[in-house]
Design a protein around this motif. Sequence first.
Motif, mmCIF file in Angstrom:
data_model
loop_
_atom_site.group_PDB
_atom_site.id
_atom_site.type_symbol
_atom_site.label_atom_id
_atom_site.label_comp_id
_atom_site.label_asym_id
_atom_site.label_seq_id
_atom_site.Cartn_x
_atom_site.Cartn_y
_atom_site.Cartn_z
ATOM 1 N N ALA A 219 64.940 -25.450 -38.159
ATOM 2 C CA ALA A 219 65.936 -24.465 -37.736
ATOM 3 C C ALA A 219 66.847 -24.009 -38.863
ATOM 4 C CB ALA A 219 66.787 -25.040 -36.604
ATOM 5 N N THR A 220 66.893 -24.744 -39.961
ATOM 6 C CA THR A 220 67.839 -24.427 -41.038
ATOM 7 C C THR A 220 67.182 -24.074 -42.362
ATOM 8 O OG1 THR A 220 67.995 -26.795 -41.524
ATOM 9 C CG2 THR A 220 69.679 -25.851 -40.074
ATOM 10 N N THR A 221 65.862 -24.214 -42.456
ATOM 11 C CA THR A 221 65.177 -23.958 -43.726
ATOM 12 C C THR A 221 63.914 -23.148 -43.488
ATOM 13 O OG1 THR A 221 63.822 -25.976 -43.603
ATOM 14 C CG2 THR A 221 65.991 -26.154 -44.656
ATOM 15 N N ALA A 222 63.343 -22.689 -44.592
ATOM 16 C CA ALA A 222 62.065 -21.984 -44.567
ATOM 17 C C ALA A 222 61.124 -22.668 -45.547
ATOM 18 C CB ALA A 222 62.266 -20.518 -44.959
ATOM 19 N N PRO A 223 59.817 -22.485 -45.401
ATOM 20 C CA PRO A 223 58.890 -23.066 -46.378
ATOM 21 C C PRO A 223 59.290 -22.679 -47.800
ATOM 22 C CG PRO A 223 57.672 -22.235 -44.497
ATOM 23 C CD PRO A 223 59.096 -21.805 -44.298
ATOM 24 N N GLY A 224 59.260 -23.678 -48.684
ATOM 25 C CA GLY A 224 59.685 -23.469 -50.059
ATOM 26 C C GLY A 224 61.095 -23.946 -50.337
ATOM 27 N N ASP A 225 61.926 -24.048 -49.298
ATOM 28 C CA ASP A 225 63.289 -24.533 -49.493
ATOM 29 C C ASP A 225 63.277 -26.022 -49.857
ATOM 30 O OD1 ASP A 225 64.424 -22.103 -48.962
ATOM 31 O OD2 ASP A 225 64.899 -22.549 -46.860
ATOM 32 N N GLN A 226 64.312 -26.429 -50.567
ATOM 33 C CA GLN A 226 64.434 -27.819 -50.983
ATOM 34 C C GLN A 226 65.376 -28.571 -50.049
ATOM 35 O OE1 GLN A 226 63.831 -28.967 -54.999
ATOM 36 N NE2 GLN A 226 64.425 -26.946 -55.762
ATOM 37 N N ILE A 227 65.045 -29.858 -49.840
ATOM 38 C CA ILE A 227 65.843 -30.751 -49.003
ATOM 39 C C ILE A 227 66.175 -31.983 -49.827
ATOM 40 C CG2 ILE A 227 65.897 -32.098 -46.878
ATOM 41 C CD1 ILE A 227 63.848 -30.163 -45.735
ATOM 42 N N ALA A 228 67.444 -32.357 -49.855
ATOM 43 C CA ALA A 228 67.896 -33.475 -50.679
ATOM 44 C C ALA A 228 67.810 -34.781 -49.890
ATOM 45 C CB ALA A 228 69.327 -33.233 -51.152
ATOM 46 N N PHE A 229 67.246 -35.787 -50.543
ATOM 47 C CA PHE A 229 67.126 -37.126 -49.970
ATOM 48 C C PHE A 229 67.637 -38.140 -50.981
ATOM 49 C CE2 PHE A 229 63.777 -34.704 -47.868
ATOM 50 C CZ PHE A 229 63.816 -35.151 -46.566
ATOM 51 N N GLU A 230 68.185 -39.235 -50.486
ATOM 52 C CA GLU A 230 68.445 -40.368 -51.367
ATOM 53 C C GLU A 230 67.117 -40.866 -51.926
ATOM 54 O OE1 GLU A 230 71.536 -43.203 -49.592
ATOM 55 O OE2 GLU A 230 70.950 -41.935 -47.898
ATOM 56 N N ASP A 231 67.175 -41.501 -53.100
ATOM 57 C CA ASP A 231 65.915 -41.973 -53.689
ATOM 58 C C ASP A 231 65.260 -43.038 -52.819
ATOM 59 O OD1 ASP A 231 67.864 -43.830 -54.286
ATOM 60 O OD2 ASP A 231 67.745 -43.575 -56.456
ATOM 61 N N LEU A 232 66.045 -43.815 -52.075
ATOM 62 C CA LEU A 232 65.509 -44.728 -51.067
ATOM 63 C C LEU A 232 65.982 -44.267 -49.702
ATOM 64 C CD1 LEU A 232 65.932 -48.402 -52.353
ATOM 65 C CD2 LEU A 232 63.798 -47.165 -52.042
ATOM 66 N N THR A 233 65.060 -44.103 -48.773
ATOM 67 C CA THR A 233 65.433 -43.606 -47.453
ATOM 68 C C THR A 233 64.266 -43.792 -46.497
ATOM 69 O OG1 THR A 233 66.387 -41.704 -46.281
ATOM 70 C CG2 THR A 233 64.633 -41.244 -47.877
ATOM 71 N N TYR A 234 64.400 -43.274 -45.287
ATOM 72 C CA TYR A 234 63.295 -43.254 -44.334
ATOM 73 C C TYR A 234 62.344 -42.137 -44.773
ATOM 74 C CZ TYR A 234 60.823 -42.754 -39.866
ATOM 75 O OH TYR A 234 59.856 -42.663 -38.883
ATOM 76 N N SER A 235 61.327 -42.525 -45.519
ATOM 77 C CA SER A 235 60.518 -41.540 -46.235
ATOM 78 C C SER A 235 59.632 -40.696 -45.327
ATOM 79 C CB SER A 235 59.644 -42.236 -47.282
ATOM 80 O OG SER A 235 58.731 -43.129 -46.654
ATOM 81 N N SER A 236 59.425 -41.096 -44.077
ATOM 82 C CA SER A 236 58.612 -40.277 -43.182
ATOM 83 C C SER A 236 59.207 -38.885 -43.008
ATOM 84 C CB SER A 236 58.475 -40.954 -41.812
ATOM 85 O OG SER A 236 57.613 -42.062 -41.882
ATOM 86 N N ILE A 237 60.528 -38.767 -43.113
ATOM 87 C CA ILE A 237 61.144 -37.446 -43.008
ATOM 88 C C ILE A 237 60.822 -36.619 -44.244
ATOM 89 C CG2 ILE A 237 63.310 -36.204 -42.732
ATOM 90 C CD1 ILE A 237 62.392 -37.816 -40.276
ATOM 91 N N ALA A 238 60.908 -37.225 -45.413
ATOM 92 C CA ALA A 238 60.554 -36.503 -46.642
ATOM 93 C C ALA A 238 59.092 -36.070 -46.607
ATOM 94 C CB ALA A 238 60.825 -37.376 -47.858
ATOM 95 N N ARG A 239 58.225 -36.932 -46.112
ATOM 96 C CA ARG A 239 56.799 -36.592 -46.051
ATOM 97 C C ARG A 239 56.546 -35.511 -45.003
ATOM 98 N NH1 ARG A 239 55.059 -42.995 -46.153
ATOM 99 N NH2 ARG A 239 55.783 -43.378 -48.284
ATOM 100 N N GLY A 240 57.241 -35.614 -43.874
ATOM 101 C CA GLY A 240 57.112 -34.575 -42.856
ATOM 102 C C GLY A 240 57.614 -33.233 -43.366
ATOM 103 N N ALA A 241 58.702 -33.257 -44.142
ATOM 104 C CA ALA A 241 59.226 -32.023 -44.722
ATOM 105 C C ALA A 241 58.211 -31.411 -45.683
ATOM 106 C CB ALA A 241 60.547 -32.297 -45.432
#
Length: 503
Positions: A219-241
């Motif tokens: 709802a807040t981004t489009a393909p190609g947009d960047q999303i910031a994550f901590e270097d350690l986190t619940y990585s399934s969200i980063a992979r889903g993104a």
Amino acid sequence: MTNWHPNIPEGQGPLYIRLADKIAEDIATGALAAGAKLPPQRDLAYDLGVTVGTIGRAYAVVRQRGLVSGEVGRGTYVLGSPVAPALLEDTKPNLDQASGDGIGARQTAAQMTSWVQGAMATPKDIAFSGTRITVPAPESIRFDSTSAPEIGQAEAIRDLTAQITRDAPYEIASYTRSVPESWREAGKTWLSRKNWEPSAGSIVPTTGAQAAIMAAIAATTAPGDQIAFEDLTYSSIARGASLSGRRPVQVASDDQGPLPEDLARICAQKHPKVLFLMPTMHNPTTGTMGADRREQIVTIARQYNLWIIEDEVYGSLRNADVLPFAALAPERTFHVGSLSKAVTAGVRGGWVSSPVSHAQRIYTAHKMLTGGISFLLSELSARLVLSGAADTFRENVLAEIAARHELVQQYLRNFDLVSAPDAPFLWLKVPEPWLSGTFKAAAATSNVLIDDEDEFKSGRSGKVYHRVRIGITNPHTREETAKGLLILRNLLDDSGAGYDSFE
């Protein structure tokens, strides 16, 4: 000894995974025959110009897949070629060919049952239509999950489900096209903290927390947009993104969360649209972000027009005094919670408190991504909360976690670990010479499943923690938990096993 020398294919995945895939491919094609001995890890590392650790991880992966065996003092040997898809189709039962009198169907069904039971007897990768599906052994102790422990939820769920089927037969039989006010009220109740309460108009029911988070990203981004994550986190969200075309970018962090100076640098240079956080009981470190750090991050988010996704799934277990981001910056924060850690994971009940301007967008994005919410599960989740059963279960879950935490102290207190009596997992540093990946593989050979640090990295990183996460709530009983912890302690005490012991 074989003269085999792999050409590691180019790609974006970790080098050790690509090497493991190459080994598997060469076993399948016959380039590595059954009984062949793989090169010693140090020799292959030298030949390929990589570290011994990379080779060790690759060998551990193919051992876990059941393709090779390591024998102390002798080396690593190929067990044999995995079943090719065509052969599998020839050997597995074919229900379509059952005879019309029913006898053949019964025989074939029995063959299918035998085939499946045989496949699940030990940990292995099953080749199926060109895809590998890992099937853990039934006796494996699952320390790789943090779902709420079984504490007698079934009886309440059974009774509430019976009430729902009696009260709303039409709604159960149809698609869910509206959101009853009781679902929003339940979300408001569950997400509220002692110092903050969301507005009912901000609540969107979802099919669990991950669906809520992915809806917020959509709802807040489009393909190609960047999303910031901590270097350690619940990585399934980063992979889903990544899977949805967004690009994760890593922000350096400490035990308080993202470093403000690095977040500001990332925002100025790369312009991410969203920041994903787990500020209360961070996964996997168990930490809670302090009030000052939260204020600093909100200032940066406002300066760079950054949306914040606040994952409070574990926060429902911690009675924290700090204000949530949704209270500090309600105009840009998506506050997400669910029942999975504190009540029950199987019901898939979740909610997001959205900026009111985006509540309808979240509802629509969630429906497009998931097909829509289930009336039965959403109504069940709401009744669990509004009846008070969810709060009772949370208290009992916390008591069970505290009891299992005592077992952790009993078996692992002499090791470097980060834990808390309200946390369903611990963050353990493996002693030298263990690597987190080789320790995970060694535990798996003992039928104990844990997560190494790579499981929580939001992207490729040269930072090494030498830690593993051990979830303590998924085993059925405290006795099973104690058994698994004892196995891990024995592995940790056996320091020689951390060396390259299979050469």
